[in-house]
Design a protein around this motif. Structure first.
Motif, PDB file in Angstrom:
ATOM      1  N   ASN A  70       0.842  -1.185   0.000  1.00 55.98           N
ATOM      2  CA  ASN A  70       0.000   0.000   0.000  1.00 55.98           C
ATOM      3  C   ASN A  70       0.883   1.242   0.000  1.00 55.98           C
ATOM      4  N   ASN A  71       0.799   2.028  -1.057  1.00 62.72           N
ATOM      5  CA  ASN A  71       1.477   3.320  -1.110  1.00 62.72           C
ATOM      6  C   ASN A  71       0.476   4.392  -0.710  1.00 62.72           C
ATOM      7  N   ALA A  72       0.760   5.050   0.390  1.00 65.22           N
ATOM      8  CA  ALA A  72      -0.172   6.035   0.933  1.00 65.22           C
ATOM      9  C   ALA A  72       0.405   7.439   0.804  1.00 65.22           C
ATOM     10  N   HIS A  73      -0.430   8.351   0.325  1.00 63.92           N
ATOM     11  CA  HIS A  73      -0.074   9.769   0.229  1.00 63.92           C
ATOM     12  C   HIS A  73      -1.045  10.556   1.095  1.00 63.92           C
ATOM     13  N   ALA A  74      -0.520  11.519   1.841  1.00 63.11           N
ATOM     14  CA  ALA A  74      -1.386  12.331   2.705  1.00 63.11           C
ATOM     15  C   ALA A  74      -0.971  13.796   2.637  1.00 63.11           C
TER      16      ALA A  74
END
Length: 783
Positions: free
Chosen positions: A465-469
């Motif tokens: 899972n590549n998460a961007h915030a």
């Protein structure tokens, strides 16, 4: 007996010894003048660089306060560190903290929340624990980072462990735990009984139960943000010590005036020395497992232990560089390991069994803090966290059968973050930032049966899972009357290809001199969580594995929480009341492991109503505080209990702790009483015959409750000097857990068991009980 002890201690503690106290009232006063007055009032001396106090002013109001309390307020309000060099002499140094913490220093009021070293600011929903200043805690001879958090109302550990923290109805895997910016996926030693973080190198622990800042994400319950020491000492200093479970040492070495290295190590001593403390902990941890019963079929089977190895260790290394007043660079690393290798043999049948378990959690982080000017600053963090769990269990009889069960769980988490703060004017600050994380999660389960190959299985899964915030905070503060923090966070999870929006709000206002009102609300999401697997249930330890959400069998967890409360502070009385409501969606029967659910999947939700109350009173050297929580945690699942709501697995309706501490010269004594409602369980009525054999017949899900839990703990320490200049110090301590040896039932399950030939299979009730009366000793040296 137990009530007599509590009453006796209370009466004894009320007999306090008067100490020097002072009433101070300063308004924008030069801090050098404050030092001069304190030197005269308390007959002490401060040593400091004159440049440190030039142009520093402070506003402070205290009434009938001890010297230690005044110094604590000075440290927090003036961004300085005050170190006691001897009974009379104190050294003062500067402390660098973020702009958002230093703004309006003359108006930020820090309140002791529970005991010394636990404070609450009126401009943040977090509670701050200073481990170095933490007062003595009932049942502990030395501080424990995670057990100390359990003093806070709304934080519970139904399993009697340090790492099994349930915060307002949330499970331990729903808590975000950071160590120097590194995400932790396993935070305990010896199956959670001891926290994995060395307290003697820990500077501060921030705990959020609600009102989390927008920079924190991907967990739906509490936040525990741990920062290790980043001071640059003038000379080499350190410490070492041991108790009845482990030994540790730490060292802080200045490389120059602008750089330092800190290292620490802890290791269990139980593989070399068998102590009463470890034996009691072992009995508590291994009860009703293969290790405790030797895989017996009949009670009179004779079992020979062939392997008996267990140890845990943790190592840290940190480098701090402060080239100037505007920059700070740190490089931190942490390594923790738990190792178990156990084997036994039933000689009559030549049946051999082995269990090998290894759990490693390690991480590395780089952090850069930079102040561009008095209005703008940023912080850049890069980290890598690795978690590995490997289990191999085998059981065999020569020339008959050979079974093997394997389990592995691996996480590789890489992340980076940019966080900034911009002070627009005296009352307004905005913060914004970006975070990226790449979370690779892998698990596998395998079983080999030599007699029945058709029952063999090998299940595995690996995903990333590549998460961007992106997030934004707006903070408004008007004097000591109003505080508002509004934020929003957007999360993108590649494993689901979805965007999630999380609003955050915190408001606090002074109604009058003694009353404050507070309100907060937030929405949170979580894409990685733990599921319960039953293939290693016979082993009975660490039967949860981390897995990524897939929006089907493992949905994204979603939590919405609103909190409101009041704070009252007058004449040494502190009362803090908070009511809250939480709604959690995305719960599954895989993540909760219901006893009466088999071979099917169900999705549900949780509704939690609760009230946390803290009442504290300080009388000179005596402190007492009473913490009470009431909670109603209901589950609703479509396929369970006919869709009707039922009590959650760890629904503790009432929980009360009453603690006392007393300080006299170099002695500290503490006593605490812990009483709570038993957790729900699903009762079995017997065995029923089916075409596939006998199965357990369960009654309504979580309809019954275990007996109420209560425990009395006591501890005492004595500090002494080993040199005339007090640079070498020591501490002796003793503690006693469960003073009256109450047998509390922590969980109740059922299993089919082979009875006599006439009986065949029978139903057996399995009770896991609490720790019995358990002593501990500690000896420490610091230099």
């Amino acid at each position: 007996m137990k009530y007599s002890i509590a009453i006796f201690f209370l009466i004894f503690s009320l007999y306090v010894t008067a100490q020097d106290r002072a009433t101070l009232n300063y308004s924008n006063e030069p801090i050098s003048n404050v030092f001069s007055e304190l030197e005269e009032k308390f007959n002490i001396k401060f040593s400091f660089n004159s440049e440190l106090v030039n142009d520093r002013f402070i506003t402070l109001q205290v009434t009938d306060a001890l010297l230690e309390d005044i110094l604590f307020f000075l440290e927090e309000k003036a961004s300085i560190r005050i170190k006691k060099a001897s009974d009379r002499y104190y050294t003062v140094k500067g402390k660098r903290i973020r702009l958002t913490d230093t703004q309006e220093l003359d108006e930020v009021l820090i309140k002791e929340y529970v005991t010394t070293g636990i404070s609450k600011k009126n401009d943040d929903a977090s509670l701050s624990l200073s481990i170095k200043k933490l007062g003595i805690i009932p049942g502990l001879t030395e501080p424990d980072v995670l057990q100390s958090i359990q003093l806070i109302p709304g934080v519970q550990s139904p399993t009697e462990t340090a790492s099994g923290l349930y915060i307002r109805g949330g499970t331990p895997d729903q808590n975000l735990i950071l160590w120097d910016g590194i995400k932790m996926y396993y935070s305990g030693h010896f199956f959670g009984t001891i926290s994995a973080f060395n307290p003697y190198i820990t500077d501060e622990v921030k705990v959020y139960k609600n009102g989390t800042r927008a920079r924190y994400g991907n967990r739906i319950s509490g936040v525990i943000d741990i920062a290790s020491d980043s001071d640059i000492p003038d000379e080499i200093n350190g410490g070492l010590g041991f108790n009845m479970t482990h030994a540790d040492a730490f060292l802080k070495v200045p490389v120059s005036e602008k750089a330092a290295v800190m290292l620490s190590a802890r290791r269990s001593i139980t593989d070399a020395f068998s102590t009463e403390t470890f034996r009691n902990l072992s009995q508590r941890v291994f009860q009703e497992t293969k290790i405790s019963n030797g895989n017996k079929v009949f009670e009179d089977d004779e079992v020979l232990t062939t392997k008996d190895l267990f140890y845990f260790t943790d190592l840290t290394l940190k480098t701090t560089v402060k080239p100037n007043d505007k920059n700070e660079f740190t490089l931190s690393s942490l390594y923790t390991k738990n190792k178990l290798d156990y084997g036994f043999l039933i000689e009559e049948f030549e049946e051999a069994s082995e269990d090998n378990l290894e759990i490693i959690n390690q991480g590395l982080s780089f952090n850069w803090k930079h102040d561009y000017n008095n209005s703008f600053s940023h912080e850049i963090n890069v980290y890598n966290s690795n978690f590995e769990l490997d289990y191999l269990g085998s059981n065999s009889i020569v020339d008959e059968f050979s079974d093997a069960l394997t389990k592995r769980n691996k996480i590789d988490d890489f992340g980076l973050a940019f966080d900034s703060d911009w002070k627009l004017n005296k009352t307004t600050t905005i913060g914004f930032g970006y975070q990226f994380s790449s979370n690779n999660v892998e698990f596998g389960l395998g079983f080999v049966d030599s007699e029945s190959p058709e029952e063999n299985f090998n299940e595995s899964n690996k995903d990333t899972n590549n998460a961007h915030a992106l997030y934004f905070d707006y903070q408004y503060k008007l004097s000591n009357k109003w505080f508002l923090n509004a934020g929003i966070r957007t999360n993108y999870f590649s494993v689901l290809d979805k965007l999630f929006i999380e609003p955050r709000l915190q408001l606090e206002t002074a109604l009058n001199t003694n009353f404050r009102f507070k309100l907060s609300g937030e929405k949170l999401h979580q894409a990685v969580s733990q599921i319960v697997e039953f293939n290693t249930q016979e082993f009975g330890l660490e039967n949860q594995i981390w897995a990524l959400s897939d929006d089907e069998t493992i949905p994204v967890l979603e939590s919405a929480q609103i909190t409101a409360g009041f704070i009252f502070d007058k004449s040494g009385w502190n009362i803090d009341i908070e009511a809250y409501y939480r709604n959690i969606k995305g719960l599954t029967s895989f993540t909760l492991g219901f006893d009466n659910i088999d071979d099917f999947f169900s999705v549900g939700k949780s509704n939690v109503f609760g009230l946390d109350v803290l009442v504290k009173k300080k009388i000179q050297s005596y402190r007492t505080w009473l913490s009470y929580s009431i909670m109603n945690n209901d589950f609703t699942f479509d396929n369970i209990n006919n869709g009707n709501k039922f009590s959650g697995n760890n629904d503790i309706t009432h929980h009360l702790t009453w603690s006392h501490t007393y300080e006299w010269k170099r002695f500290d004594v503490s006593l605490g009483w812990n009483v709570r409602t038993g957790i729900p369980y699903t009762k079995a009525s017997g065995l029923v015959d089916t075409p596939d054999g006998k199965v357990i017949d369960f009654e309504e899900t979580n309809r019954d409750r275990l007996p109420n839990y209560d425990r009395l703990d006591i501890s005492a320490t004595y500090k002494f000097n080993m040199s005339s200049n007090e640079k070498r110090k020591g501490k002796l301590g003793v503690s006693l857990l469960n003073v009256y040896n109450k047998e509390n039932v922590l969980s109740r399950t059922y299993e089919k068991r082979q009875g006599t030939v006439e009986e065949g299979e029978v139903l057996r009730e399995v009770n896991r009980t609490s720790l019995g009366i358990t002593p501990n000793l500690v000896f420490r040296l610091e230099f």
